[in-house]
Design a protein around this motif. Sequence first.
Motif, short mmCIF file in Angstrom:
data_model
loop_
_atom_site.label_atom_id
_atom_site.label_comp_id
_atom_site.label_asym_id
_atom_site.label_seq_id
_atom_site.Cartn_x
_atom_site.Cartn_y
_atom_site.Cartn_z
N GLU A 110 11.73 -13.72 15.75
CA GLU A 110 10.28 -13.88 15.73
C GLU A 110 9.55 -13.50 14.46
O GLU A 110 8.54 -13.85 14.44
CB GLU A 110 9.76 -12.64 16.88
CG GLU A 110 10.52 -13.09 18.07
CD GLU A 110 9.65 -14.18 19.00
OE1 GLU A 110 10.15 -15.29 18.94
OE2 GLU A 110 8.51 -13.87 19.24
N GLY A 111 10.24 -13.16 13.42
CA GLY A 111 9.58 -12.74 12.28
C GLY A 111 9.04 -11.51 12.16
O GLY A 111 8.76 -10.57 12.96
N SER A 112 9.27 -10.89 10.75
CA SER A 112 8.46 -9.70 10.58
C SER A 112 7.43 -9.55 9.45
O SER A 112 7.72 -10.14 8.34
CB SER A 112 9.70 -8.61 9.89
OG SER A 112 10.57 -8.40 10.91
N ARG A 113 6.17 -9.22 9.89
CA ARG A 113 5.08 -9.60 8.76
C ARG A 113 5.11 -8.14 8.05
O ARG A 113 4.72 -7.07 8.44
CB ARG A 113 4.03 -9.80 9.51
CG ARG A 113 2.77 -10.13 8.45
CD ARG A 113 1.67 -10.56 9.35
NE ARG A 113 1.91 -11.90 9.85
CZ ARG A 113 1.74 -13.04 9.14
NH1 ARG A 113 1.49 -13.01 7.91
NH2 ARG A 113 1.82 -14.19 9.75
N LEU A 114 5.41 -8.10 6.73
CA LEU A 114 5.31 -6.96 6.00
C LEU A 114 4.02 -7.17 5.21
O LEU A 114 3.81 -8.04 4.53
CB LEU A 114 6.46 -7.11 5.06
CG LEU A 114 6.55 -5.99 3.82
CD1 LEU A 114 6.61 -4.54 4.52
CD2 LEU A 114 7.80 -6.26 2.95
N THR A 115 3.27 -6.01 5.22
CA THR A 115 2.30 -5.63 4.20
C THR A 115 2.59 -4.67 3.14
O THR A 115 2.92 -3.46 3.53
CB THR A 115 0.99 -5.43 5.03
OG1 THR A 115 0.75 -6.33 5.78
CG2 THR A 115 -0.39 -5.32 3.81
N VAL A 116 2.60 -4.87 1.71
CA VAL A 116 2.67 -3.88 0.92
C VAL A 116 1.43 -3.31 0.29
O VAL A 116 0.64 -4.39 -0.38
CB VAL A 116 3.80 -4.43 -0.07
CG1 VAL A 116 4.18 -3.21 -1.20
CG2 VAL A 116 5.06 -4.73 0.22
N LEU A 117 0.95 -2.27 0.27
CA LEU A 117 -0.27 -1.67 -0.32
C LEU A 117 -0.21 -1.18 -1.72
O LEU A 117 0.92 -0.70 -1.89
CB LEU A 117 -0.75 -0.74 0.75
CG LEU A 117 -1.17 -1.25 2.20
CD1 LEU A 117 -1.54 -0.05 3.11
CD2 LEU A 117 -2.07 -2.49 2.07
#
Lengths: 117, 114
Positions: A110-117
């Motif tokens: 399904e996918g992994s949505r990664l946000t790097v701050l």
Amino acid sequence: DVKVTQSSRYLVKRTGEKVFLECVQDMDHENMFWYRQDPGLGLRLIYFSYDVKMKEKGDIPEGYSVSREKKERFSLILESASTNQTSMYLCASSPEPPGLVNTGELFFGEGSRLTVL
Amino acid sequence: AQSVAQPEDQVNVAEGNPLTVKCTYSVSGNPYLFWYVQYPNRGLQFLLKYITGDNLVKGSYGFEAEFNKSQTSFHLKKPSALVSDSALYFCAVRDKTGFQKLVFGTGTRLLVSP
């Protein structure tokens, strides 16, 4: 039905953190893949594996590593996350071994949505 | 290197009308071509493939694709679009060097209006 499961759908991490993305497939497939998907760039292959403990670099391996200790599990590792690694990560598997004329069908998680701050 | 191009970022069509999503390829030898669809917040799903044989390939959800060797194209088509067909569509080609991995296009967003 083939099932490819990615452990995290959404992650938020900080710059410099070590990030693990896990993928498990339940159909005894030999081949597993990690792609990243970005708008306007489509899917780009990061790493793939055609056997346990085997790995091959894809088109954009820089900043990533992988681990395949068991046939069903393929992990993507970001050693030190950076903001330009903010993306959707897609895991896929396929049953055919390399070197044969085969269908080429991939089964995606399904996918992994990664946000790097 | 093998590659595919999807020249349209977005295609708009009214429900009930025919739709076409374009794909052209660049390969050496005979191509193995694929279409995948991605619904919102989901992974990719296989739609259809061309390996050899009949130039018109039928796939899931009423979609079909026409392989045209002289124009190096593999356009996705459907005779009558549904609102539920709205999604992101990817064309892909099998890279026949090395491991034979799939190389994807940049994707085309299909919007079907009621």
